[in-house]
Design an enzyme around this catalytic site. Structure first.
Site, PDB file in Angstrom:
ATOM      1  N   HIS A 177      -5.583 -25.994 -37.385  1.00 16.14           N
ATOM      2  CA  HIS A 177      -6.878 -25.560 -36.871  1.00 16.14           C
ATOM      3  C   HIS A 177      -7.412 -26.498 -35.785  1.00 16.14           C
ATOM      4  CE1 HIS A 177      -7.068 -22.339 -39.777  1.00 16.14           C
ATOM      5  NE2 HIS A 177      -6.793 -23.213 -40.738  1.00 16.14           N
ATOM      6  N   LYS A 180       0.840  -1.204   0.000  1.00 11.92           N
ATOM      7  CA  LYS A 180       0.000   0.000   0.000  1.00 11.92           C
ATOM      8  C   LYS A 180       0.872   1.250   0.000  1.00 11.92           C
ATOM      9  CE  LYS A 180      -3.348   2.636   2.728  1.00 11.92           C
ATOM     10  NZ  LYS A 180      -4.307   2.636   3.845  1.00 11.92           N
TER      11      LYS A 180
END
Length: 510
Positions: free
Chosen positions: A271, A136
């Site tokens: 694919h 913090k």
């Protein structure tokens, strides 16, 4: 002391060297419990937390750093006169570096299982509170939660890299680690409310961006690649262009199949579907067979191997256009061959670290979570429902087809002769369409189905598919049971002189 670093870690890797480096930079080390003992045993000067707080550790070490003197020294805003005057009145030095890592809750929860009273002792309290406070206050404090970052932090402190941007990045890492930690705890406790299936009511993952991709599946879609927070990728790109979104999908699909195949295999992907598979102790021959299965579709595909790629294999690989090469290792000569094709993406994979974790997919309004498909059953353990039994060679061919089939988009059928995939019928809306596609592709590419073996990823709803296959010379078929028409299907195979093996596992892939 002019500047201080508080160090309290469960994982002691590198902590002695890290603290010595901090001392060389003028920091006084404050520590407690096991960390203090390790530092003292290694002749690293250290002040105990209790010397700062004037309060001894409490409750067998459960409470050590949870004290206003400690948190005040971490949270003080250096540019705020009132904060600094308050520290001065209390004769406290600001703490500018906080190095904390946490009790290994996830590891212990996995090890101890339902022993809840023991598991809760590995829920860290003081560590998260302290490192959260440091994160913090990152504008003034360096928060360090990962031992792997010790050299980076020392370098930053020593060479002027202790910037706001650097500390913000360290703070971000702290909050991500705490999120994962709290998520693991919530997931553990929710298991007890989950019911008989044992799945946690609360779950999730914390992801770390590896890179932004040029685009997603299509150019108009944004895309990015993320890895699990705290993890290391099981593969490494040695050379070539950056991997695209579609490349990464195909890479994953190829790794899943090639790691399932017998040693000495090659598989080609396009694919998300295999278009060819070959098995041989000679990888050049394996690749040739894989390409023979579909001489057209392999162009521009992914070529994968589960053995070391040498110069001969590399030369055979680049004899046709290839986007990506995957293997567990490469000889220097092989890498020299690939280096002449700068755009080919060469990927080295540690297969021993693949196949872990569950699968998570997004749908409208939520997510689907499932276990990975861990592999197919042994065909020899299936039920032969025809009078004709498979030969040993047919069992091998059925097993290869069955393995491949689990990696083909449903509805799927795969034909094999035990050495290669002769033809693949992938991604059809009906099973008979998959059979007809398999047959037409085999004919188109000159791969005879006479004596071939076929695997189906799910049951045959009607006899039409097996009738079409056996009519082309297929001798043996393996498929999951469970259709209302199983008996009719078996009778059709019997009537046509073939072999049918029923197994109990299904392998849809969508």
């Amino acid at each position: 002391m002019e500047k201080a670093a508080l160090v309290s870690v469960y994982d002691k890797r590198g902590v002695v060297e890290f603290c010595r480096g901090l001392i060389d930079l003028g920091y006084t080390i404050i520590s407690s419990g096991g960390t203090k003992r390790v530092l003292s045993d290694n002749n690293v000067p250290v002040i105990g937390v209790s010397e700062v707080t004037k309060v001894p550790e409490m409750m067998g070490g459960r409470v050590k750093t949870l004290h206003p003197y400690i948190h005040g020294a971490v949270l003080a805003r250096r540019e705020l006169k009132e904060d600094m005057e308050e520290l001065s009145k209390l004769s406290l030095c600001p703490i500018d570096v906080v190095c904390v890592n946490l009790y290994p809750f996830e590891e212990k929860a996995s090890e101890l299982g339902d022993a809840e009273e023991e598991v809760v002792e590995y829920i860290d309290i003081g560590g998260p509170a302290l490192i959260r406070a440091a994160a913090k206050n990152f504008r003034y404090v360096m928060p360090v939660i990962d031992p792997e970052d010790y050299p980076l932090v020392l370098s930053a402190l020593k060479e002027g890299g202790d910037t706001l941007e650097f500390r913000r990045g360290m703070a971000s890492k702290v909050f991500a680690a705490l999120s994962q930690y709290n998520l693991n705890i919530a997931s553990y406790f929710s298991r007890f409310e989950a019911g008989s299936d044992g799945a946690s009511n609360i779950t999730g993952v914390i992801l770390n961006k590896v890179e932004t991709l040029r685009y997603g599946e299509n150019p108009h879609q944004k895309g990015a690649f993320y890895s699990l927070f705290g993890s290391v990728l099981p593969w490494n790109q040695i050379q070539g262009k950056k991997l695209s979104y579609n490349n990464l999908l195909d890479l994953d699909a190829a790794i899943r199949l090639i790691s399932s195949l017998p040693h000495g295999s090659s598989a080609v992907f396009k694919h998300l579907n295999p278009c060819g598979v070959g098995v041989s102790q000679n990888l050049v021959e394996a690749l040739k067979m894989a390409r023979k299965g579909d001489p057209r579709s392999h162009f521009g595909g992914i070529v994968s191997f589960n053995g070391c790629v040498d110069k001969d294999v590399a030369q055979e690989t680049i004899s046709s256009f290839v986007e990506i090469v995957i293997a567990p290792s490469y000889t220097e000569d092989a890498l020299g061959v690939f280096s002449k094709k700068k755009n080919i993406r060469v990927i080295e994979v540690d297969f021993s670290r693949c196949g872990r974790g569950d699968e998570l997919r997004s749908i409208e309004g939520g997510y689907l979570l499932q276990e990975r498909d861990r592999g197919v059953s042994d065909v020899r353990e299936g039920e032969v429902v025809t009078s004709r039994k498979p030969t040993d060679e047919e069992y091998e061919a059925l097993q290869l087809a069955w393995i491949i089939c689990a990696h083909v988009k449903s509805n799927a059928l795969v034909a094999s002769d035990g050495r290669m995939a002769l033809s693949i019928g992938a991604g059809q809306m009906s099973r008979v369409d998959a059979a007809e596609l398999l047959i037409s592709r085999a004919k188109k590419h000159g791969n005879s189905l006479e004596g071939a073996c076929v695997a189906s990823d799910a049951f045959f709803p009607f006899p039409d598919s097996v009738e079409a296959l056996l009519g082309e010379g297929v001798k043996a078929i393996v498929a999951p049971c469970g259709s209302r028409k199983d008996e009719e299907v078996a009778k059709a195979v019997e009537r046509l002189g073939g072999t049918l093996v029923f197994v109990r596992d299904r392998h849809f892939r969508h």
